[in-house]
Scaffold this motif. Structure first.
Motif, PDB file in Angstrom:
ATOM      1  N   CYS A 113       0.827  -1.212   0.000  1.00 58.09           N
ATOM      2  CA  CYS A 113       0.000   0.000   0.000  1.00 58.09           C
ATOM      3  C   CYS A 113       0.860   1.261   0.000  1.00 58.09           C
ATOM      4  O   CYS A 113       1.717   1.435   0.868  1.00 58.09           O
ATOM      5  N   ILE A 128      -0.055   4.293   0.773  1.00 57.03           N
ATOM      6  CA  ILE A 128      -0.336   5.079   1.981  1.00 57.03           C
ATOM      7  C   ILE A 128       0.482   4.527   3.144  1.00 57.03           C
ATOM      8  O   ILE A 128       1.051   5.272   3.935  1.00 57.03           O
ATOM      9  N   SER A 129       0.555   3.211   3.222  1.00 58.09           N
ATOM     10  CA  SER A 129       1.346   2.585   4.279  1.00 58.09           C
ATOM     11  C   SER A 129       2.835   2.884   4.111  1.00 58.09           C
ATOM     12  O   SER A 129       3.543   3.074   5.097  1.00 58.09           O
ATOM     13  N   GLN A 176      -6.618  -1.761  11.237  1.00 63.76           N
ATOM     14  CA  GLN A 176      -6.467  -0.916  10.062  1.00 63.76           C
ATOM     15  C   GLN A 176      -5.020  -1.052   9.609  1.00 63.76           C
ATOM     16  O   GLN A 176      -4.161  -1.465  10.366  1.00 63.76           O
ATOM     17  N   GLN A 189      -1.459   1.404  10.564  1.00 66.14           N
ATOM     18  CA  GLN A 189      -1.977   1.777  11.873  1.00 66.14           C
ATOM     19  C   GLN A 189      -0.822   1.783  12.865  1.00 66.14           C
ATOM     20  O   GLN A 189      -0.014   0.863  12.876  1.00 66.14           O
ATOM     21  N   SER A 245      -4.409   5.932  12.226  1.00 62.96           N
ATOM     22  CA  SER A 245      -4.190   5.202  10.983  1.00 62.96           C
ATOM     23  C   SER A 245      -4.065   6.145   9.794  1.00 62.96           C
ATOM     24  O   SER A 245      -4.338   7.344   9.884  1.00 62.96           O
ATOM     25  N   HIS A 246      -3.651   5.566   8.713  1.00 60.66           N
ATOM     26  CA  HIS A 246      -3.545   6.182   7.400  1.00 60.66           C
ATOM     27  C   HIS A 246      -2.787   7.518   7.436  1.00 60.66           C
ATOM     28  O   HIS A 246      -1.704   7.575   7.983  1.00 60.66           O
ATOM     29  N   TRP A 247      -3.368   8.557   6.855  1.00 60.37           N
ATOM     30  CA  TRP A 247      -2.652   9.833   6.698  1.00 60.37           C
ATOM     31  C   TRP A 247      -2.413  10.563   8.011  1.00 60.37           C
ATOM     32  O   TRP A 247      -1.654  11.534   8.050  1.00 60.37           O
TER      33      TRP A 247
END
Length: 105
Positions: free
Chosen positions: A29, A31-32, A75, A78, A92-94
């Motif tokens: 991912c 984003i990850s 998530q 995370q 989590s995420h952004w």
């Protein structure tokens, strides 16, 4: 930053560490990948903080175990901050940024 892969390693951290950060990271991912970079930058700058990570694709059983025992919906990416054996913060995420991580104590 150290990678963990199995439940026994996580349980050892809970027993031995007063406080630590854990990143659930997806190796596929983008984003990850960005969250991983922020997490790594935070840990490199904050030398008094301890951080670990797991790759969700490699350690699904561990990832699910942490979600269940911590009572935090899974998530990816995370970050969870554990203190005295309990989750005290997660994001989590952004929202995984160096500055957000630095605000946690």
């Amino acid at each position: 930053m150290e990678k963990i892969d199995v439940i026994a390693q996580f349980e050892q951290l809970i027993k031995e560490k007063e406080a630590f950060f854990l990143l659930k990271h997806s190796i596929t991912c983008p984003i990850s990948a960005a969250a991983f970079d922020e997490y790594e930058a935070f840990l490199n700058e904050e030398t008094n903080q301890t951080g670990y990570y797991l790759a969700v694709q490699d350690s699904r059983e561990l990832s699910n175990y942490i979600a269940e025992t911590a009572g935090i919906r899974h998530q990816s990416p995370q970050v969870i901050f554990f203190k005295e054996g309990k989750p005290k913060w997660d994001e989590s995420h952004w929202k995984i940024t160096k500055s957000n991580l630095a605000a946690i104590r």
